[in-house]
Motif scaffolding. Structure first.
Motif, PDB file in Angstrom:
ATOM      1  N   GLU A 122       9.486   9.607  -6.171  1.00 39.57           N
ATOM      2  CA  GLU A 122       8.888   9.597  -7.509  1.00 39.57           C
ATOM      3  C   GLU A 122       7.718   8.611  -7.574  1.00 39.57           C
ATOM      4  OE1 GLU A 122      12.627  10.847 -10.363  1.00 39.57           O
ATOM      5  OE2 GLU A 122      12.368   8.727  -9.879  1.00 39.57           O
ATOM      6  N   LEU A 123       7.868   7.451  -6.955  1.00 38.01           N
ATOM      7  CA  LEU A 123       6.771   6.481  -6.916  1.00 38.01           C
ATOM      8  C   LEU A 123       5.555   7.057  -6.193  1.00 38.01           C
ATOM      9  CD1 LEU A 123       8.500   3.054  -6.150  1.00 38.01           C
ATOM     10  CD2 LEU A 123       7.033   3.570  -8.113  1.00 38.01           C
ATOM     11  N   ALA A 124       5.802   7.771  -5.116  1.00 34.71           N
ATOM     12  CA  ALA A 124       4.706   8.374  -4.357  1.00 34.71           C
ATOM     13  C   ALA A 124       3.955   9.383  -5.217  1.00 34.71           C
ATOM     14  CB  ALA A 124       5.243   9.046  -3.101  1.00 34.71           C
ATOM     15  N   SER A 125       4.684  10.233  -5.926  1.00 32.21           N
ATOM     16  CA  SER A 125       4.045  11.233  -6.774  1.00 32.21           C
ATOM     17  C   SER A 125       3.229  10.569  -7.888  1.00 32.21           C
ATOM     18  CB  SER A 125       5.097  12.168  -7.378  1.00 32.21           C
ATOM     19  OG  SER A 125       4.507  13.057  -8.303  1.00 32.21           O
ATOM     20  N   LEU A 126       3.821   9.613  -8.586  1.00 27.97           N
ATOM     21  CA  LEU A 126       3.112   8.928  -9.670  1.00 27.97           C
ATOM     22  C   LEU A 126       1.860   8.230  -9.151  1.00 27.97           C
ATOM     23  CD1 LEU A 126       6.167   7.464 -11.589  1.00 27.97           C
ATOM     24  CD2 LEU A 126       4.509   9.075 -12.537  1.00 27.97           C
ATOM     25  N   SER A 127       1.969   7.564  -8.006  1.00 26.59           N
ATOM     26  CA  SER A 127       0.814   6.868  -7.434  1.00 26.59           C
ATOM     27  C   SER A 127      -0.285   7.848  -7.047  1.00 26.59           C
ATOM     28  CB  SER A 127       1.241   6.051  -6.207  1.00 26.59           C
ATOM     29  OG  SER A 127       2.196   5.074  -6.561  1.00 26.59           O
ATOM     30  N   ALA A 128       0.127   9.003  -6.511  1.00 29.99           N
ATOM     31  CA  ALA A 128      -0.852  10.023  -6.137  1.00 29.99           C
ATOM     32  C   ALA A 128      -1.611  10.532  -7.356  1.00 29.99           C
ATOM     33  CB  ALA A 128      -0.150  11.184  -5.428  1.00 29.99           C
ATOM     34  N   TRP A 129      -0.897  10.796  -8.445  1.00 30.65           N
ATOM     35  CA  TRP A 129      -1.552  11.298  -9.651  1.00 30.65           C
ATOM     36  C   TRP A 129      -2.445  10.230 -10.288  1.00 30.65           C
ATOM     37  CZ3 TRP A 129      -2.053  16.109  -9.719  1.00 30.65           C
ATOM     38  CH2 TRP A 129      -1.025  16.988  -9.372  1.00 30.65           C
ATOM     39  N   ILE A 130      -2.012   8.970 -10.256  1.00 33.63           N
ATOM     40  CA  ILE A 130      -2.849   7.891 -10.795  1.00 33.63           C
ATOM     41  C   ILE A 130      -4.168   7.825 -10.043  1.00 33.63           C
ATOM     42  CG2 ILE A 130      -3.059   5.381 -11.008  1.00 33.63           C
ATOM     43  CD1 ILE A 130      -0.031   5.291 -11.498  1.00 33.63           C
ATOM     44  N   ALA A 131      -4.094   7.872  -8.705  1.00 31.40           N
ATOM     45  CA  ALA A 131      -5.316   7.815  -7.890  1.00 31.40           C
ATOM     46  C   ALA A 131      -6.180   9.051  -8.113  1.00 31.40           C
ATOM     47  CB  ALA A 131      -4.945   7.688  -6.412  1.00 31.40           C
ATOM     48  N   PHE A 132      -5.552  10.207  -8.214  1.00 29.65           N
ATOM     49  CA  PHE A 132      -6.293  11.456  -8.426  1.00 29.65           C
ATOM     50  C   PHE A 132      -7.079  11.409  -9.730  1.00 29.65           C
ATOM     51  CE2 PHE A 132      -6.404  15.736 -10.310  1.00 29.65           C
ATOM     52  CZ  PHE A 132      -7.118  16.423  -9.343  1.00 29.65           C
ATOM     53  N   HIS A 133      -6.436  10.947 -10.802  1.00 31.83           N
ATOM     54  CA  HIS A 133      -7.107  10.908 -12.102  1.00 31.83           C
ATOM     55  C   HIS A 133      -8.143   9.788 -12.182  1.00 31.83           C
ATOM     56  CE1 HIS A 133      -4.934  14.159 -13.922  1.00 31.83           C
ATOM     57  NE2 HIS A 133      -3.774  13.622 -13.601  1.00 31.83           N
ATOM     58  N   ALA A 134      -8.096   8.854 -11.230  1.00 28.93           N
ATOM     59  CA  ALA A 134      -9.150   7.832 -11.138  1.00 28.93           C
ATOM     60  C   ALA A 134     -10.350   8.349 -10.352  1.00 28.93           C
ATOM     61  CB  ALA A 134      -8.599   6.569 -10.480  1.00 28.93           C
ATOM     62  N   GLY A 135     -10.251   9.566  -9.832  1.00 23.03           N
ATOM     63  CA  GLY A 135     -11.358  10.158  -9.092  1.00 23.03           C
ATOM     64  C   GLY A 135     -11.294   9.944  -7.604  1.00 23.03           C
ATOM     65  N   ASP A 136     -10.173   9.478  -7.088  1.00 22.06           N
ATOM     66  CA  ASP A 136     -10.054   9.172  -5.670  1.00 22.06           C
ATOM     67  C   ASP A 136      -9.478  10.333  -4.878  1.00 22.06           C
ATOM     68  OD1 ASP A 136     -11.017   6.668  -6.213  1.00 22.06           O
ATOM     69  OD2 ASP A 136      -9.056   5.691  -6.217  1.00 22.06           O
ATOM     70  N   ARG A 137      -9.730  10.315  -3.581  1.00 18.37           N
ATOM     71  CA  ARG A 137      -9.092  11.243  -2.661  1.00 18.37           C
ATOM     72  C   ARG A 137      -7.704  10.703  -2.321  1.00 18.37           C
ATOM     73  NH1 ARG A 137     -12.886  10.641   1.975  1.00 18.37           N
ATOM     74  NH2 ARG A 137     -13.793   8.960   0.749  1.00 18.37           N
ATOM     75  N   VAL A 138      -6.747  11.605  -2.148  1.00 17.81           N
ATOM     76  CA  VAL A 138      -5.361  11.192  -1.945  1.00 17.81           C
ATOM     77  C   VAL A 138      -4.814  11.815  -0.664  1.00 17.81           C
ATOM     78  CG1 VAL A 138      -3.031  11.155  -2.917  1.00 17.81           C
ATOM     79  CG2 VAL A 138      -5.018  11.009  -4.446  1.00 17.81           C
ATOM     80  N   GLY A 139      -4.153  10.982   0.132  1.00 18.09           N
ATOM     81  CA  GLY A 139      -3.462  11.431   1.335  1.00 18.09           C
ATOM     82  C   GLY A 139      -2.356  10.439   1.645  1.00 18.09           C
ATOM     83  N   GLY A 140      -1.845  10.486   2.858  1.00 18.46           N
ATOM     84  CA  GLY A 140      -0.815   9.516   3.180  1.00 18.46           C
ATOM     85  C   GLY A 140      -0.079   9.799   4.464  1.00 18.46           C
ATOM     86  N   MET A 141       0.987   9.028   4.656  1.00 18.49           N
ATOM     87  CA  MET A 141       1.873   9.171   5.809  1.00 18.49           C
ATOM     88  C   MET A 141       3.304   9.112   5.296  1.00 18.49           C
ATOM     89  SD  MET A 141      -0.006   6.634   8.548  1.00 18.49           S
ATOM     90  CE  MET A 141      -1.802   6.723   8.759  1.00 18.49           C
ATOM     91  N   VAL A 142       4.061  10.148   5.595  1.00 19.99           N
ATOM     92  CA  VAL A 142       5.471  10.203   5.216  1.00 19.99           C
ATOM     93  C   VAL A 142       6.272   9.995   6.486  1.00 19.99           C
ATOM     94  CG1 VAL A 142       7.294  11.585   4.170  1.00 19.99           C
ATOM     95  CG2 VAL A 142       4.915  11.833   3.374  1.00 19.99           C
TER      96      VAL A 142
END
Length: 318
Positions: A122-142
């Motif tokens: 859930e933290l990962a999803s929320l953080s991804a959406w926060i960054a997305f709505h700030a105009g950033d590109r989103v990726g990561g490592m699971v």
């Protein structure tokens, strides 16, 4: 665990689901890793240093005009032409955000509300959406105990869905009879991979219980934060802070399970001291790295805690 049993536990507390994570976009509205003031950011560090933000790119060299920032004077051009010149910059429109999401066996535990692995999802999803709505590109490592899945940063909802799907895949691979693998600390391995690929001016959110963190972890965090903005989100279970007064708890390690009677002083005191001490040790290590630390409990709803932690760290940096 059979497929039928796993599906029966897709309640959002033992195992997460993709619709559950994607639906968090609406709840992320209004949250930000930045505040309006440049120095009042959770990413500005313990010493209130200026946030790197999305980075600056050189725009042009032009004549000085009153009101220009004197720090942008170009000494070489000023000496050459005999009059002041300044360099102007434009802020990059976006920057990469990398989410490092822990789905190891140490995360497959929960005494109240949800498992640590679900809270991390859930933290990962929320953080991804926060960054997305700030105009950033989103990726990561699971990462699990033996696998790391890389998702290259892009600014699209499809990329966030791919990231969340990778988290769900790793989350559903966890089960009580799965043994932990004997190998090097996977957390440190992921941090090394991130260090090799992140470069400069990334936002990096590490979402983990930080099991196995040690001196090498501290060094890697410091290296990462030297050129990037890094946030540590430590997921913990409330049992680490307060054991129940009575009853039994089951301790699991791989295929071995043992029940302990926590009402017994011979069990409660040493176990409580061990769990609380371990939590404090990890938190202290993260603080020594000078990486902003957010602590999120499995016992409460994630969104409310995230909002409070963002506000707390913003006030501290201001």
């Amino acid at each position: 665990m059979t497929t039928e049993t796993r599906l029966a536990t897709l309640d959002g507390f033992v195992y997460a689901s993709l619709p559950q994570l994607m639906a968090l976009e609406l709840r992320s509205r209004g949250l930000s890793f930045l505040s309006r003031q440049p120095l009042s950011s959770i990413l500005s560090g313990a010493h209130a240093s200026r946030l790197r933000g999305r980075g600056l790119s050189f725009d042009e060299l032009r004549n000085y005009t009153p009101g220009d920032d004197l720090r942008h004077l170009d000494a070489r051009a000023t000496l050459r032409y005999g009059k002041p010149f300044v360099r102007t910059f434009t802020e990059e429109r976006d920057r990469p955000t990398l989410l490092l999401v822990d789905q190891r066996m140490s995360m497959y535990f929960g005494s109240r509300r949800s498992f640590k692995s679900v809270t991390a999802a859930e933290l990962a999803s929320l953080s991804a959406w926060i960054a997305f709505h700030a105009g950033d590109r989103v990726g990561g490592m699971v990462f699990g105990d033996d696998k790391i899945e890389h998702i290259r940063p892009q600014r699209s909802r499809a990329r966030i869905q791919a990231l969340c799907a990778a988290v769900i895949k790793a989350n559903h691979a966890l089960h009580a009879t799965r043994p932990e693998t004997e190998q090097q600390n996977q957390l440190d391995t992921v941090l090394r991979h991130c260090l090799a690929s992140a470069g400069h001016d990334h936002l990096i959110c590490i979402i983990s219980d930080f099991a196995g963190a040690g001196a090498q972890t501290l060094q890697l965090l410091r290296q990462l934060s030297a050129h990037n903005d890094v946030i540590a989100m430590q997921v913990y279970d409330p049992i680490a802070l307060q054991l129940p007064d009575k009853g039994r708890i089951t301790i699991t390690q791989g295929t071995v399970q043992r029940e302990l009677q926590v009402g017994s002083k011979q069990v409660q005191q040493p176990l409580g001291e061990f769990l609380a001490g371990r939590l404090r040790d990890v938190a202290e290590l993260l603080r020594r790295s000078q990486v902003p630390l957010m602590m999120v409990s499995t016992g409460e709803e994630v969104i409310g805690q995230l909002r409070l932690e963002l506000g707390r760290l913003t006030r501290r940096a201001g």
